[in-house]
Design a protein around this motif. Structure first.
Motif, PDB file in Angstrom:
ATOM      1  N   GLU A   1       0.837  -1.192   0.000  1.00 40.35           N
ATOM      2  CA  GLU A   1       0.000   0.000   0.000  1.00 40.35           C
ATOM      3  C   GLU A   1       0.876   1.248   0.000  1.00 40.35           C
ATOM      4  OE1 GLU A   1      -4.064   0.326   2.036  1.00 40.35           O
ATOM      5  OE2 GLU A   1      -2.551   0.851   3.509  1.00 40.35           O
ATOM      6  N   SER A   2       0.608   2.141  -0.924  1.00 45.09           N
ATOM      7  CA  SER A   2       1.418   3.346  -1.048  1.00 45.09           C
ATOM      8  C   SER A   2       0.528   4.564  -0.831  1.00 45.09           C
ATOM      9  CB  SER A   2       2.058   3.425  -2.435  1.00 45.09           C
ATOM     10  OG  SER A   2       2.908   2.323  -2.641  1.00 45.09           O
ATOM     11  N   ILE A   3       1.095   5.571  -0.180  1.00 46.96           N
ATOM     12  CA  ILE A   3       0.277   6.747   0.126  1.00 46.96           C
ATOM     13  C   ILE A   3       1.164   7.984   0.154  1.00 46.96           C
ATOM     14  CG2 ILE A   3       0.508   6.461   2.627  1.00 46.96           C
ATOM     15  CD1 ILE A   3      -2.483   7.343   2.747  1.00 46.96           C
ATOM     16  N   ALA A   4       0.602   9.108  -0.283  1.00 43.30           N
ATOM     17  CA  ALA A   4       1.338  10.372  -0.238  1.00 43.30           C
ATOM     18  C   ALA A   4       0.348  11.496   0.029  1.00 43.30           C
ATOM     19  CB  ALA A   4       2.086  10.614  -1.549  1.00 43.30           C
ATOM     20  N   GLU A   5       0.890  12.597   0.576  1.00 41.43           N
ATOM     21  CA  GLU A   5       0.060  13.780   0.852  1.00 41.43           C
ATOM     22  C   GLU A   5       0.548  14.949   0.009  1.00 41.43           C
ATOM     23  OE1 GLU A   5       0.143  14.963   4.943  1.00 41.43           O
ATOM     24  OE2 GLU A   5      -1.597  13.751   5.462  1.00 41.43           O
ATOM     25  N   PHE A   6      -0.400  15.733  -0.471  1.00 43.17           N
ATOM     26  CA  PHE A   6      -0.057  16.931  -1.243  1.00 43.17           C
ATOM     27  C   PHE A   6      -0.656  18.146  -0.551  1.00 43.17           C
ATOM     28  CE2 PHE A   6      -0.005  13.391  -4.134  1.00 43.17           C
ATOM     29  CZ  PHE A   6       1.108  13.617  -4.925  1.00 43.17           C
ATOM     30  N   VAL A   7       0.157  19.172  -0.342  1.00 39.50           N
ATOM     31  CA  VAL A   7      -0.349  20.432   0.201  1.00 39.50           C
ATOM     32  C   VAL A   7      -0.551  21.374  -0.983  1.00 39.50           C
ATOM     33  CG1 VAL A   7       0.035  22.307   1.831  1.00 39.50           C
ATOM     34  CG2 VAL A   7       1.009  20.044   2.276  1.00 39.50           C
ATOM     35  N   VAL A   8      -1.784  21.818  -1.173  1.00 40.13           N
ATOM     36  CA  VAL A   8      -2.087  22.748  -2.253  1.00 40.13           C
ATOM     37  C   VAL A   8      -2.147  24.145  -1.647  1.00 40.13           C
ATOM     38  CG1 VAL A   8      -3.730  23.338  -4.055  1.00 40.13           C
ATOM     39  CG2 VAL A   8      -3.418  20.949  -3.380  1.00 40.13           C
ATOM     40  N   TYR A   9      -1.276  25.023  -2.072  1.00 37.09           N
ATOM     41  CA  TYR A   9      -1.205  26.316  -1.418  1.00 37.09           C
ATOM     42  C   TYR A   9      -0.830  27.378  -2.448  1.00 37.09           C
ATOM     43  CZ  TYR A   9       3.835  25.566  -1.619  1.00 37.09           C
ATOM     44  OH  TYR A   9       5.094  25.341  -2.051  1.00 37.09           O
ATOM     45  N   GLY A  10      -0.840  28.603  -2.014  1.00 38.80           N
ATOM     46  CA  GLY A  10      -0.493  29.684  -2.930  1.00 38.80           C
ATOM     47  C   GLY A  10      -0.942  31.013  -2.380  1.00 38.80           C
TER      48      GLY A  10
ATOM     49  N   GLY B   1       3.741  30.741 -10.135  1.00 40.69           N
ATOM     50  CA  GLY B   1       3.897  30.170  -8.802  1.00 40.69           C
ATOM     51  C   GLY B   1       2.901  30.669  -7.794  1.00 40.69           C
ATOM     52  N   ASP B   2       1.797  31.304  -8.250  1.00 38.90           N
ATOM     53  CA  ASP B   2       0.819  31.704  -7.238  1.00 38.90           C
ATOM     54  C   ASP B   2      -0.037  30.521  -6.800  1.00 38.90           C
ATOM     55  OD1 ASP B   2      -0.683  31.601  -9.522  1.00 38.90           O
ATOM     56  OD2 ASP B   2      -1.336  33.700  -9.464  1.00 38.90           O
ATOM     57  N   LEU B   3       0.150  29.389  -7.447  1.00 41.01           N
ATOM     58  CA  LEU B   3      -0.339  28.113  -6.921  1.00 41.01           C
ATOM     59  C   LEU B   3       0.859  27.160  -6.920  1.00 41.01           C
ATOM     60  CD1 LEU B   3      -3.759  27.454  -8.690  1.00 41.01           C
ATOM     61  CD2 LEU B   3      -3.392  28.106  -6.314  1.00 41.01           C
ATOM     62  N   GLU B   4       1.015  26.420  -5.848  1.00 41.97           N
ATOM     63  CA  GLU B   4       2.081  25.421  -5.800  1.00 41.97           C
ATOM     64  C   GLU B   4       1.549  24.187  -5.088  1.00 41.97           C
ATOM     65  OE1 GLU B   4       5.441  27.394  -3.922  1.00 41.97           O
ATOM     66  OE2 GLU B   4       6.227  27.946  -5.892  1.00 41.97           O
ATOM     67  N   ILE B   5       2.220  23.079  -5.337  1.00 35.04           N
ATOM     68  CA  ILE B   5       1.847  21.831  -4.666  1.00 35.04           C
ATOM     69  C   ILE B   5       3.115  21.225  -4.080  1.00 35.04           C
ATOM     70  CG2 ILE B   5       0.972  19.479  -4.967  1.00 35.04           C
ATOM     71  CD1 ILE B   5      -0.862  20.473  -7.108  1.00 35.04           C
ATOM     72  N   MET B   6       3.047  20.834  -2.809  1.00 34.06           N
ATOM     73  CA  MET B   6       4.180  20.163  -2.185  1.00 34.06           C
ATOM     74  C   MET B   6       3.808  18.710  -1.909  1.00 34.06           C
ATOM     75  SD  MET B   6       6.385  21.176   1.197  1.00 34.06           S
ATOM     76  CE  MET B   6       5.489  20.264   2.430  1.00 34.06           C
TER      77      MET B   6
ATOM     78  N   ARG C   1       4.082  23.790   7.226  1.00 35.05           N
ATOM     79  CA  ARG C   1       3.490  23.877   5.886  1.00 35.05           C
ATOM     80  C   ARG C   1       4.229  24.917   5.029  1.00 35.05           C
ATOM     81  NH1 ARG C   1      -2.415  22.945   5.080  1.00 35.05           N
ATOM     82  NH2 ARG C   1      -2.140  24.657   3.626  1.00 35.05           N
ATOM     83  N   PRO C   2       4.221  24.688   3.731  1.00 32.65           N
ATOM     84  CA  PRO C   2       4.970  25.613   2.868  1.00 32.65           C
ATOM     85  C   PRO C   2       4.341  26.998   2.778  1.00 32.65           C
ATOM     86  CG  PRO C   2       3.800  23.961   1.575  1.00 32.65           C
ATOM     87  CD  PRO C   2       3.675  23.541   3.001  1.00 32.65           C
ATOM     88  N   ASP C   3       3.089  27.133   3.197  1.00 32.21           N
ATOM     89  CA  ASP C   3       2.467  28.464   3.121  1.00 32.21           C
ATOM     90  C   ASP C   3       2.542  29.190   4.462  1.00 32.21           C
ATOM     91  OD1 ASP C   3       0.820  26.593   4.214  1.00 32.21           O
ATOM     92  OD2 ASP C   3      -0.978  27.175   3.105  1.00 32.21           O
TER      93      ASP C   3
END
Lengths: 870, 283
Positions: free
Chosen positions: A49-58, A168-173, A331-333
């Protein structure tokens, strides 16, 4: 174990996309971009089982509509379109709340927003397409079976991202498991990673061996070639009284293998780095399964020492503990200066823990990566902030605190965290909310619940609760007095309370006024200590109301009260009859709400209830070790011996410890720190687990190890004096994680409370008894940096130190055959008549270390009462 | 002294009525007798002493079979083994090799079980060998369908005889064990793997030493072929017993599957030369 976690792959980016921060952030290079572009990650999903998280920010306000898709693709997917635009991908269109495949929606999901955290999980299914699950801030929002075009293909994480006004006013980490997840839906140990490719399992013996057909692993070949019995190791305990940095010595095993045929040439160097290794003693007659383990190791390196010989260096279980404790990344934001840091870790109670600023504009501070379970005092400049005002609120599952106004200085918290849910600070309204608002016992129009009419109203004019939750008191059109009493509230002598009463209406008349009063006694004619009309002060009651504001009504009135005797809360209303205009009203009074809040006592440097409550959250050794090892660092429970920690808890009876850090620290150092306060040390036991032991005077306990007789001693053992270079008689507890300097403290902090905050430890306990000759340096030594919480534990620890140090101690180094008969930290009897002239040559000794304990001849280092102390 | 010197590059297979199979990679001729090869399916669930299975070696460069060492077996002593050969042009492994090619396994002093076969056939065009291992240990079965046979090494050697030996030779066994004494005088021993050794001096002629006077070989050649790291020789110091006939038990007990260190060749009077040999068993 080495893992390669998925990151965005620079070589597989769609148009106008770029990656930053080493590949974890996907960004755009131009403004005004639509969704038609894909950035692919580099590691395919494995058979687990594989899992990842994405932070959507900007930038705040940037629309994510038609700009974000997050999911998985195969290597055939078109990078010039969005994830899910073709048949080789499935994507979660965050702005639309749809799961897209082959250009159209195949499943609906929740619409997300900027700042959301999207989880993507792939679950393999036997003999069927796997499952893809998306999570939005931890909640599952969609699950689909892998479409046939993706089934059986290497699956890569992928994101599409556009832009609005600027690049880059939207980014995903992406976080594929290297850092902790915000929402560990599959546990913190999961992730989207692959292990390095290995040539296979290497098996060696000191003689060649093939496992039998009935074994768990039948017909497995172990190459011969281990030269003699050269498994060298050193296992032992080290206590802080002996000085030095680390308390726990790691063992290692170095194995030499003859490899004339070059069978392990492919495994040389660091190929097997961090892979698990096991040592086992096997009798070929009884078979592999019947053998016994000599411990678990991890590989450090395999090197060629000459053309025939290969040296395999294994590290003991302590090496598994060299992992970082702080794992939840900011968080990146967050504010620029906070990004890149980790959340602090608070385990058990912590005092004066400085919080990390995440967002200056919103005054949000990080407390703990998992979330605190209870918050005591939050201080600004050392001055306690009011949770009831409120001056602050706890956010995000206890991970953060938000101040509602700008602080003046360093913000600290006293808090306790063990990973549970938040327990709000104790009930703030002494009335339990009965009166804020009022609730009718039978609903609207009935008498208020929680209150009792001590004297009756005129029939037909009883007070009642109106539809707005207010207490409505009708005017009986004649003189009347009634006393109402709260059923449970008691104002305790000496404590301070804030009474808040909000009155929407009160019928006044210059000569025939109404009044609302607080009474001393439940009688119509009892003296009152406060009245809304007359506003009397009675010094006998110790009322220090800060002055009564005369109406205009409606009005919220607050008073500070410190009764000198215990009092019930009684409310009296009184009206007069009158013929003068204005004519008799129908309403005597309307009380919107009433609440009574207990104030914390002024700080005087002693332990108050709130501090005691946080201190009571101290975790025993077994619990705090389980929390840091298994919960915070995600290591398996099989790596350590919980029972050994429980035994120390039982032997000491200490209430426990708390731990806080904002700086990255290795788990191994945390373990060392936590053992210090118990005079305990970690060591690698013969079964390979990390085990804990406490130093005790061996002559006060019964031996639990085999006797060391004169037939076992191969050398002339000599005593070496124990100088205890690290000894101190001073044991600190309740550590201030931030030490306020005098000029940092706010003026509102009472002088009496200052010493508590300006020293490293809120409490220090000392051993004042005699010390053995030569150990007087301990009187001047620095206070022990313990994480104990209770002063009683601290004193018990100081007394234990004194017990060990009041008698001269010595070490003996003894060579013994078959050293596997003994274990580190055992107490056994040693026969050395040359030195132990009392007790017929026998004396109890504490085994401090065992060198080469897995060879035919090993060395024991033991600690006991010095021969010159007879 | 019989000196087995050259081994064929063999390919190994098994055959038999009970579907015998190698359960591990095959290391029957890797020069490490302690590294065994597991073979299953060697007998039936209703075993009889007539049952057998065949271990077969094939090679492509024909050579003579002077001595065969079947080393480090997991079966008991007394198990019947029949060795037959295959010559160029033969359809099967039907050639009787003579000597003790129909023999039984025997035990060394330290308990290891092996069989040393000394054929009498002298042809030099053998391309295969078959070991037929019977489920017969002195008239009783020793295996059933649950039994595996572990075989350490099968050394097929062409051999030559070195006739002139110094009467003085030394045989021994290493003492690698660890012995410690405690302060009380108590003795503690730790076992180590031991091996046997033999040192002797051989005598010969200049032709035997340099110009292929030993069945086409010579001492220099024998010395040079030791250079390979997997080279082993099978050395049997005494073949004949008191009566002058071949003493197969003596051969089995004294045969050394070994590495040989050749000393310097010393010249003395006339055509006589001599050389010291140090033979160390490679268990």
């Amino acid at each position: 174990m080495s893992r390669r976690y998925a990151i965005f792959d620079q070589a597989h980016l769609g148009p106008q996309l770029d990656v930053t921060r080493g590949g974890i952030v996907l960004t755009t290079l131009a403004p005004g971009l639509g969704i038609a572009r894909t950035g692919r990650c580099d590691v395919p999903a494995q058979d687990f089982e594989s899992i990842a998280e994405f932070v959507v920010y900007g930038n705040a306000g940037t629309s994510i509509s038609n700009r974000v898709s997050i999911g998985v693709v195969t290597a055939d997917a078109n990078l010039n379109d969005y994830v899910g635009a073709d048949e080789y991908g499935v994507g979660y269109r965050l702005g639309e709340g749809q799961i897209h495949h082959d250009g159209s929606s195949i499943e609906s999901a929740t619409v997300g927003a900027l700042g959301d955290i999207v989880g993507v999980r792939f679950t393999p299914v036997d003999a069927a397409p796997g499952l893809l699950t998306w999570y939005l801030n931890g909640a599952p929002v969609a699950e689909v079976s892998l479409p046939p075009e993706l089934d059986g293909q290497p699956l890569f994480l992928a994101c599409s991202i556009g832009s609005d006004l600027e690049p880059g006013d939207l980014e995903i980490m992406v976080n594929s498991g290297r850092d902790n997840f915000w929402f560990p839906v599959a546990g913190q140990d999961a992730g989207w990673w692959e292990a390095p490719v290995l040539p296979g399992t290497l098996r060696f013996g000191d003689a060649p061996y093939i496992s039998g057909r009935g074994e768990d692993l039948p017909y497995v070949r172990f190459e011969g070639g281990i030269t003699e019995n050269r498994v060298v190791d050193e296992r032992g305990v080290h206590f802080w009284i002996w000085g030095g940095e680390s308390q726990a010595r790691g063992s290692a095993a170095i194995i030499e293998i003859l490899d004339s045929e070059g069978r392990i040439d492919d495994a040389l160097g660091l190929v097997y780095r961090d892979q698990p290794a096991a040592l086992r003693v096997v009798d070929p007659e009884t078979g592999y399964d019947a053998g016994h383990s000599l411990g678990s190791f991890i590989v450090e390196r395999i090197e060629a020492t000459d053309s025939l010989t290969r040296k395999v260096t294994l590290r003991g279980p302590l090496a598994s503990f060299e992992v970082p404790l702080l794992r939840l990344a900011v968080r990146p934001d967050a504010d620029e200066n906070a990004v890149g840091h980790y959340y602090p870790a608070l385990i058990g109670p912590g005092f004066s823990c400085p919080v990390r600023l995440l967002n200056q504009a919103s005054r949000i501070y990080a407390i703990d990566s998992i979330g605190v379970a209870a918050v005591g005092k939050v201080r600004d400049q050392g001055v306690t902030l009011d949770p009831n005002a409120p001056d602050y609120v706890i956010r995000n599952g206890g991970r953060e605190v938000e101040l509602l106004s700008e602080p003046f200085g360093t913000v600290t918290v006293d808090a306790a965290a063990s990973g549970g849910a938040i327990i709000p600070p104790g009930s703030i309204d002494v009335l339990g909310g009965e009166g804020n608002p009022f609730v009718g016992v039978g609903g609207v129009g009935t008498f208020p619940d929680g209150w009792t009419a001590v004297t009756a109203a005129k029939s037909g004019y009883e007070p009642y609760v109106d539809s707005s939750g207010r207490l409505f008191i009708p005017h009986p059109d004649q003189a009347w007095v009634q006393v109402l009493k709260h059923d449970t509230a008691v104002l305790e002598a000496g404590k301070s309370y804030i009474l808040e009463i909000a009155v929407d209406d009160l019928w006044f008349h210059p000569t025939a006024s109404s009044s609302i009063s607080m009474l001393y006694a439940p009688s119509n004619n009892a003296p009152y200590w406060w009245s809304l009309y007359t506003a009397l002060h009675d010094p006998n009651a110790g009322v220090y109301a800060g002055g009564v504001l005369y109406p205009p009504l409606p009005q919220v009135l607050t008073y500070r009260i410190t009764p000198s005797a215990n009092m019930d809360l009684m409310l009296r209303w009184r009206v007069q009859t009158t013929m003068l205009p204005p004519f008799t009203p129908t309403t005597a009074a309307i009380i919107r709400h009433i609440k009574l809040t207990e104030l914390p006592p002024p700080e005087d440097g002693t332990e108050d209830e709130l501090e005691a409550e946080i201190a009571a959250a101290a975790l025993p050794l077994a619990d705090i070790m389980a929390e840091v090892i298994e919960n915070r660092c995600g290591l398996p429970g099989t790596l350590w011996n919980r029972a050994s920690a429980e035994a120390i808890d039982a032997a000491t009876g200490f209430t426990g410890q708390g731990y806080w850090t904002a700086d990255q620290v290795k788990l191994r150092d945390v373990i060392d720190t936590l053992l210090r306060g118990y005079m305990a040390s970690a060591f690698e036991s013969a079964d390979g687990r990390l085990t804990f032991a406490r130093l005790v005077d061996p002559e006060t306990v019964s031996p639990d190890g085999a006797d060391i007789t004169d037939s076992d001693v191969l050398n002339d053992a000599l005593p070496e004096a124990d100088e205890m270079p690290g000894l101190t008689c001073s044991i600190g507890c309740r550590r201030n994680e931030h030490i306020f300097s005098a000029d940092e403290l706010g003026d509102a902090l009472p002088w009496a409370a200052r010493p508590k905050l300006t020293r490293q430890y809120r409490y220090v306990r000392r051993y004042g008894g005699p010390l053995a000759p030569g150990l007087e340096h301990a009187r001047a030594a620095e206070t022990l940096d313990s994480r104990l919480v209770s002063p009683a534990d601290s004193q018990a620890m100081a007394d234990h130190v004194g017990q060990l140090a009041q008698i001269p101690r010595a070490f003996f180094t003894i060579r013994v055959p078959d050293p596997g008969r003994w274990e580190v930290a055992q107490v056994c009897r040693l026969y050395l008549p040359r030195w132990f002239k009392d007790n017929n040559g026998w004396r109890n000794v504490y085994i401090v270390s065992i060198t080469n304990g897995r060879q035919d001849v090993g060395t024991l280092r033991v600690w006991t009462r010095a021969p010159w102390a007879q | 002294m019989l000196y087995g010197h050259t081994r064929p590059a063999s390919v190994w297979s098994v055959a038999g009525a009970n579907s015998p199979a190698f359960e591990t990679d095959v290391r029957l001729d890797n020069s490490q007798p302690s590294e065994q090869t597991a073979i299953s399916g060697i007998a039936s669930s209703s075993p009889t002493i007539g049952e057998y299975f065949d271990l077969i070696a094939d090679w492509s460069v024909p050579q003579a079979i002077g001595v065969v060492g079947i080393l480090n077996l997991s079966c008991a002593p007394g198990v019947r083994i029949v060795v037959t050969g295959r010559r160029l042009g033969d359809a099967g492994y039907t050639r009787d090799l003579g000597g003790n090619s129909d023999t039984t396994t025997a035990q060394l002093a330290d308990g290891r079980v092996q069989a040393i076969i000394l054929p009498t056939a002298t042809e030099d065009d053998y391309i295969g060998l078959q070991l037929r291992i019977y489920n017969d240990a002195g008239g009783v079965t020793w295996a059933d369908d649950e039994t595996d046979l572990f075989v350490g090494e099968i050394g097929i050697f062409s051999a030559l005889t070195i006739r002139k030996l110094d009467a003085r030779r030394e045989t021994g066994r290493t003492a690698r064990r660890l012995k410690e004494r405690a302060v009380s005088g108590a003795v503690h021993l730790a076992r180590r793997g031991e091996y046997r050794s033999l040192s002797l001096t051989i005598h010969g002629t200049v032709a035997e030493a340099y110009t292929r006077g030993l069945d086409g070989l010579d001492w220099d050649t024998l010395r040079a072929i030791q250079d390979s790291h997997l080279y082993r020789a099978l050395v049997i110091p005494r073949i004949h017993g008191e009566g002058g006939s071949v003493d197969y038990e003596l051969c089995n007990r004294t045969a050394l599957f070994s590495v040989v260190e050749w000393g310097d060749t010393s010249h003395s009077v006339g055509q006589n030369v001599e050389c010291s040999l140090s033979v160390e068993e490679a268990p």
